[in-house]
Design an enzyme around this catalytic site. Structure first.
Site, PDB file in Angstrom:
ATOM      1  CD  GLU A 273      16.809 -18.281 -68.515  1.00 50.18           C
ATOM      2  OE1 GLU A 273      18.114 -17.177 -68.124  1.00 50.18           O
ATOM      3  OE2 GLU A 273      16.367 -17.834 -67.408  1.00 50.18           O
TER       4      GLU A 273
ATOM      5  CE  LYS B 125      18.347 -25.782 -60.146  1.00 51.54           C
ATOM      6  NZ  LYS B 125      19.724 -25.549 -58.843  1.00 51.54           N
TER       7      LYS B 125
ATOM      8  CB  CYS C  61      19.298 -20.205 -55.060  1.00 50.16           C
ATOM      9  SG  CYS C  61      18.976 -21.634 -55.280  1.00 50.16           S
TER      10      CYS C  61
ATOM     11  CB  SER D 263      18.629 -35.744 -56.225  1.00 49.72           C
ATOM     12  OG  SER D 263      17.719 -35.034 -56.027  1.00 49.72           O
TER      13      SER D 263
ATOM     14  CE  LYS E  94      19.879 -29.499 -61.667  1.00 44.96           C
ATOM     15  NZ  LYS E  94      20.213 -28.406 -59.414  1.00 44.96           N
TER      16      LYS E  94
ATOM     17  CB  CYS F  43      20.104 -22.823 -51.992  1.00 39.53           C
ATOM     18  SG  CYS F  43      21.195 -23.982 -52.704  1.00 39.53           S
TER      19      CYS F  43
ATOM     20  CB  CYS G 223      24.392 -22.658 -55.519  1.00 41.57           C
ATOM     21  SG  CYS G 223      22.124 -21.510 -55.842  1.00 41.57           S
TER      22      CYS G 223
HETATM   23  C1  PBG Z   1      22.058 -25.379 -55.975  1.00 39.56           C
HETATM   24  C2  PBG Z   1      21.542 -27.220 -56.447  1.00 39.56           C
HETATM   25  C3  PBG Z   1      20.297 -27.688 -56.233  1.00 39.56           C
HETATM   26  C4  PBG Z   1      20.767 -29.098 -57.096  1.00 39.56           C
HETATM   27  C5  PBG Z   1      22.168 -28.276 -57.933  1.00 39.56           C
HETATM   28  N1  PBG Z   1      22.249 -27.241 -57.068  1.00 39.56           N
HETATM   29  C6  PBG Z   1      18.937 -27.694 -55.779  1.00 39.56           C
HETATM   30  C7  PBG Z   1      18.227 -27.014 -55.666  1.00 39.56           C
HETATM   31  O1  PBG Z   1      18.455 -26.262 -57.209  1.00 39.56           O
HETATM   32  O2  PBG Z   1      17.270 -27.069 -54.800  1.00 39.56           O
HETATM   33  C8  PBG Z   1      20.011 -30.130 -57.382  1.00 39.56           C
HETATM   34  C9  PBG Z   1      21.168 -31.664 -57.709  1.00 39.56           C
HETATM   35  C10 PBG Z   1      20.033 -32.502 -57.927  1.00 39.56           C
HETATM   36  O3  PBG Z   1      19.175 -33.326 -57.530  1.00 39.56           O
HETATM   37  O4  PBG Z   1      20.516 -33.862 -57.798  1.00 39.56           O
HETATM   38  N2  PBG Z   1      20.386 -24.464 -56.328  1.00 39.56           N
END
Ligand code: PBG
Length: 327
Positions: free
Chosen positions: A232, A194, A129, A273, A247, A121, A119
């Site tokens: 998707e 996602k 991203c 997270s 996710k 970001c 990614c």
């Molecule tokens: C990168 C990414 C993110 C997460 C995984 N890959 C953050 C986002 O999309 O803002 C989140 C993982 C987590 O919250 O544990 N794009």
């Protein structure tokens, strides 16, 4: 009264309960996310994710040793570069932070399985991203840099790549570049469905990747939609995804279930997270039993149909499986 059917008969002893468990899990199905921060001698706890650390490439062996101790055999790497720019060029730099992290792991533990998050970001100065065009992320321009990033991870020794950006067409772009360069055996685990989730809050602090303006709703999915997640998944399969990921996990069990029913490829769930931080915070406040809630939540994700679980609790869960508390 004669009671013929007594479901309690099979619940009487621990050994009987283990005999009739419907959900069996193995530590082999766990993937632990870890954060590699550019620099040296860094081994620092992440304030928003208690129990998780930033490791500089020279310290990442600590994470792998923890895996080997507990039974975890796979990690997914995220990178925190020193410098960021408009286009996120650190993402595909030959000596970028994730590339250094992969090499450091593979030098010491050549057989340890390393997945990378692909990614932009964490590498862009604006935190989005992909490549910006005015105030929006330009889909097709971003494909090129994502593909280059995936290739550079494979060249550094990654075993699998996992694009998390949600651009249309990125699985195909990555598959093409990997194949053209002799990496046809590197699988793609796509973050297929996602969502633009509030549950990523602690990660964005941990990875320094919060967008500096706006949000991610023009590329990540709207959480009102479930059918769109299946669409998707279908598209990513057509483009060559090997594993589909849903996710976050706990608020999206319906989609894990549906994806497992509909598609004949492995389904991964990412318990993100915010899910981890909520358990940690409520346990710290004395409100819940951390170990119990961790076990129960993980099993509910597997019961819904996940074959693979990506979680910050991976080492603790592997221990729980080895002890026989779950699995
Ligand atoms: C990168 C990414 C993110 C997460 C995984 N890959 C953050 C986002 O999309 O803002 C989140 C993982 C987590 O919250 O544990 N794009």
């Amino acid at each position: 009264m004669q009671q013929i059917i007594r479901p309690r008969r099979l619940r009487r002893t621990p050994s009987l309960r283990k005999l009739v468990r419907e959900t069996r899990v193995s530590e082999e199905s766990l993937i632990w996310p870890i954060f590699i921060r550019e620099g040296e001698n860094i081994y620092e706890e992440i304030p928003t994710l208690p129990g998780q650390y930033h490791y500089s490439p020279d310290q990442v062996y600590r994470a792998i040793e923890r895996c080997l101790e507990t039974g975890v055999s796979k990690v997914i790497l995220f990178g925190l570069p020193k410098e960021k720019d408009e286009i996120g060029s650190g993402a595909w730099a030959e000596n970028g932070v994730v590339q250094q992290g992969i090499r450091a792991i593979k030098e010491k533990y050549p057989d340890f399985y390393v997945v990378t998050d692909v990614c932009m970001c964490e590498y862009t100065s604006h935190g989005h991203c992909g490549i910006l065009c005015d105030h929006d992320v330009d889909n097709d321009k971003t494909l090129e840099v994502l593909a280059k990033t995936a290739l550079s991870h494979a060249q550094a020794g990654a075993d699998m790549v996992a694009p998390s950006d949600m651009m249309d067409g990125r699985v195909e772009a990555i598959r093409d570049i990997l194949d053209e360069n002799g990496f046809e055996n590197i699988p793609i685990m796509s973050y297929a469905a996602k969502y633009a989730s509030f549950f990523y809050g602690p990660f964005r602090d941990a990875a320094g990747s919060a967008p500096s303006f706006g949000d991610r709703r023009s590329y990540q999915m709207d959480w009102h939609n479930g059918r769109e997640a299946m669409r998707e998944c279908e598209l990513d399969l057509e483009e060559g995804a090997d594993i589909l990921m849903i996710k976050p996990a706990l608020s999206y069990l319906d989609l894990i279930y549906q994806a497992r029913e509909r598609f004949d490829v492995p389904v991964a769930a990412y318990s993100v997270s915010g899910e981890y931080a909520m358990v940690k915070a409520s346990a710290a406040a004395g409100l819940i039993d951390e170990y119990g809630v961790m076990c129960e939540s993980a099993i509910s994700i597997y019961r819904a149909g996940a074959d693979i679980l990506i979680t910050y609790f991976a080492p603790e869960l592997a221990q729980a499986i080895r002890k026989g508390d779950i699995g």
